[in-house]
Design an enzyme around this catalytic site. Sequence first.
Site, PDB file in Angstrom:
ATOM      1  N   ASP A 318      -9.178  -0.620  15.670  1.00 22.07           N
ATOM      2  CA  ASP A 318      -8.833  -1.032  17.025  1.00 22.07           C
ATOM      3  C   ASP A 318      -7.301  -1.159  17.083  1.00 22.07           C
ATOM      4  O   ASP A 318      -6.596  -0.989  16.085  1.00 22.07           O
ATOM      5  CB  ASP A 318      -9.575  -2.317  17.414  1.00 22.07           C
ATOM      6  CG  ASP A 318      -9.652  -2.479  18.930  1.00 22.07           C
ATOM      7  OD1 ASP A 318      -8.912  -1.784  19.650  1.00 22.07           O
ATOM      8  OD2 ASP A 318     -10.436  -3.326  19.413  1.00 22.07           O
ATOM      9  N   GLU A 524     -10.488  -8.527  28.045  1.00 18.62           N
ATOM     10  CA  GLU A 524     -10.254  -9.087  26.709  1.00 18.62           C
ATOM     11  C   GLU A 524      -9.916 -10.584  26.784  1.00 18.62           C
ATOM     12  O   GLU A 524     -10.409 -11.304  27.645  1.00 18.62           O
ATOM     13  CB  GLU A 524      -9.199  -8.253  25.971  1.00 18.62           C
ATOM     14  CG  GLU A 524      -9.632  -6.796  25.866  1.00 18.62           C
ATOM     15  CD  GLU A 524      -8.774  -5.950  24.938  1.00 18.62           C
ATOM     16  OE1 GLU A 524      -8.291  -6.461  23.914  1.00 18.62           O
ATOM     17  OE2 GLU A 524      -8.618  -4.742  25.225  1.00 18.62           O
TER      18      GLU A 524
HETATM   19  C1  BGC Z   1      -9.824  -2.861  22.661  1.00 21.05           C
HETATM   20  C2  BGC Z   1     -10.681  -1.647  22.431  1.00 21.05           C
HETATM   21  C3  BGC Z   1     -10.061  -0.442  23.065  1.00 21.05           C
HETATM   22  C4  BGC Z   1      -8.641  -0.276  22.604  1.00 21.05           C
HETATM   23  C5  BGC Z   1      -7.939   0.910  23.216  1.00 21.05           C
HETATM   24  C6  BGC Z   1      -8.385  -2.616  22.325  1.00 21.05           C
HETATM   25  O1  BGC Z   1      -7.598  -3.661  22.736  1.00 21.05           O
HETATM   26  O2  BGC Z   1     -10.314  -3.918  21.869  1.00 21.05           O
HETATM   27  O3  BGC Z   1     -11.973  -1.874  22.935  1.00 21.05           O
HETATM   28  O4  BGC Z   1     -10.822   0.684  22.755  1.00 21.05           O
HETATM   29  O5  BGC Z   1      -7.912  -1.432  22.902  1.00 21.05           O
HETATM   30  O6  BGC Z   1      -7.634   0.689  24.537  1.00 21.05           O
HETATM   31  C1  BGC Z   2      -4.400  -1.673  25.924  1.00 18.70           C
HETATM   32  C2  BGC Z   2      -5.394  -2.557  25.300  1.00 18.70           C
HETATM   33  C3  BGC Z   2      -4.661  -3.373  24.278  1.00 18.70           C
HETATM   34  C4  BGC Z   2      -3.518  -4.122  24.906  1.00 18.70           C
HETATM   35  C5  BGC Z   2      -2.739  -4.793  23.831  1.00 18.70           C
HETATM   36  C6  BGC Z   2      -3.397  -2.538  26.617  1.00 18.70           C
HETATM   37  O1  BGC Z   2      -2.574  -1.762  27.381  1.00 18.70           O
HETATM   38  O2  BGC Z   2      -5.081  -0.847  26.775  1.00 18.70           O
HETATM   39  O3  BGC Z   2      -6.393  -1.795  24.764  1.00 18.70           O
HETATM   40  O4  BGC Z   2      -5.511  -4.265  23.646  1.00 18.70           O
HETATM   41  O5  BGC Z   2      -2.701  -3.279  25.655  1.00 18.70           O
HETATM   42  O6  BGC Z   2      -1.654  -5.494  24.316  1.00 18.70           O
END
Ligand code: BGC
Ligand code: BGC
Length: 759
Positions: A318, A524
């Site tokens: 991830d 998230e």
């Molecule tokens: C998330 C994932 C996601 C990835 C890419 C992460 O923060 O936990 O589910 O696939 O970002 O966007």
């Molecule tokens: C991404 C997420 C990631 C996050 C982290 C976002 O732009 O899509 O997947 O977890 O940035 O800061």
Amino acid sequence: MRTRIPLMAGAVLAAGAVVPAALVPGLAQSRPPYLDPSLPAQARAADLLSRMTLEEKVGQMTQVNATRLMGSGEWDRGPINERWLETAFGEFAVGSVLSGGGAAPVPNTPEGWASFTNALQRANLERSRLKIPLVYGTDAVHGHNNVAGATIFPHNLGLAASFDPRLAEALAASTARAMRATGVRWNFAPVADLGRDPRWGRFYETFGEDPLLASSLVAASVRGLQGPSLSRGVAATVKHFLGYGQAPGGTDRADALIPARALRELHLPPFAAGLAAGAATIMANSGSVNGMPVHASRALLTGLLRDELGFRGVTVSDWEDILKLQTQHRVAASFPDAVERAINAGVDVYMVPNDVGGFSRALVALVRAGRVPLARVDEAVGRVLRLKFELGLFESPFVDASRADALVLNADRDFARRAAARSMTLLKNAGVLPVPRSVRSVLLTGPGADSVRDQMGGWTIGWQGVPDGPERPPATTVLAGLRAALPAGARLRYLPGTDLDAVRAAARAADLTVVVASEGPYAEGQGDSRTIALAADQQRLIQAVGAAGNRTVVVLLAGRPLVLDDATLEASDALLMAYLPGTAGGTAVADVLFGAINPAGRLPFSWPRSVGQLPIPYDRPPAPPGPDPQRDRPLFEFGFGLSYSRFEYGTPTVTPELAPDDAATLEVPVRNAGPAAGDEVVLVFASRDTSRLLRPARQLVAFERLTLRPGESRTVRLPVPIARLAVVPGDVLGDASAAVEPGEYTLSVGGRTARLVVR
Ligand code: BGC
Ligand code: BGC
């Protein structure tokens, strides 16, 4: 729907791009085996691997975020930055690119995406010594949701309420078509984590709390995304392996304490189902389980996943999660130590997502120093290459950008409508719904009534939801839906709901008031909630409308069960859970309110009365009696949902004696005894009087959704796999393989029961 750039289009297929050798006269014999599409992917991957340098191999293990190739800063969506292309593809031979939520090209249109992925592919192939195409990934978790103009489906939680795997498969296939049209061939979906705690900010991304329901929908989604062969679909990713759904106290990525028994009985099945359906890739859980960050867990990423489950595809990390072993989990003293642990544990591809050079240099040095075996790198890269061959990327690295808009914009709007309609879950109806055709005046109010953002939720254009500005998904809000569905002669008035006195007066004058309450989008950890309460001002709005004396219908646009005050519940004559229904949300809500659709969605989770009850999944063991009889009772049970009709069940019969690897067949007559045609979701639960271990009060073992006309009856036959009853034996530390205990089981369906004996 295969799109391919014509080979003569030199302007599109730039110098250095792959021209299949078979098409170049005289070259056929000297063509290296890996370019021969008639050979199996495995053999092509082995041949290609044997020609690669260590640096090139590490490049295939590196995934960079698109914004690292655009503009001039980490989050700048400016034009493609030539210098960064040179760094990523020239210097470090990076093998894959993702657009994390919000990292869309400008302009964010299907054609803009297709041109962008083509441009990166061209830049990569021009620099790749062995002409290895890149694979592009996004989180298309409810439609091709990063692309402005793409049809947005309900988030998984709502989809789960439809209890309809065939629908999930059709939506996934539609998503795959849209993705392919834009050159995106890797989907970081479906989520296979269970939603066991609604305080968690990712609850709506799950298929709910039950392992069987989630397993069925995960498998269906994988089939839909990948199609009959990967060359005609996109690669699915079951995520996040393993135990991510058990966020303690609902805190995203906090250490999850999960007994080995629960890990295997509850959390593993949806992943196993996704892998059995052929999922090409899996993503590791960002968090930790039982004190071990999963990205460093050899037991999970190699022992369980490879040795036990036999998974042969790609494991992707991830977001930045190898670095986090050092900076957040602090199980590694330096970044190279973190890389060593993660790669040796079983991570094949690192979503870096920014520091390409840091990862590449660290891994190359670790291999040279003997701290990461070259064989481990070869294993990881072999899997990545096999995926690229199976996707057909060597043969078709580009898409026809001129067709993308036509293929994506407004595609499959009827699926979006059907999915939203099938998810709608009616929780309370004191005789007010469906609204009679004779209604004269309707008042509509509440923050969700005309909010595209609220009905889409997170992961829509932006990571945290639809951003302000011109990039929008197509949407019918509840206001637009009600306008279109209003019976002739009736009047609709809309008030945002900020002025309570105005709402009270208008509610008094209306026959009926619809309040659309909502949470607003999140994703998230930003969506973790300590209270999961409906906002106080919205509870006051509902109570004010209720006090005005006429009929009050409450619609909830939410990604979780919201805790409602008693006064709010009392004020609501009807309560409709609409989840995060996407593009057609307003149409589906209006159709249910006016009776064009008979609601049949069922809750895929237990709805608590208060936050203090959490966690309260339906499959908990019975609690000991206490002074407060409501303490252990949710407000609405898992599987609950009302209909405008009434269904009666006859006596179920079941194959009486079975061996553990058999499937029983349960047969039960179901009759639509009510006035309206409608769907019934038949749920079969198993329970035991006595068992060696503490067992849940009941456990879902089969389900089926069927449609019946008024008066119609049908005998439903449901296969009940006995393996579904397996338990992990042993004492408190029990960690043996799951097995079905012989003995008597009770199957219950529609309030009636049948006995089953396992030999
Ligand atoms: C998330 C994932 C996601 C990835 C890419 C992460 O923060 O936990 O589910 O696939 O970002 O966007
Ligand atoms: C991404 C997420 C990631 C996050 C982290 C976002 O732009 O899509 O997947 O977890 O940035 O800061």
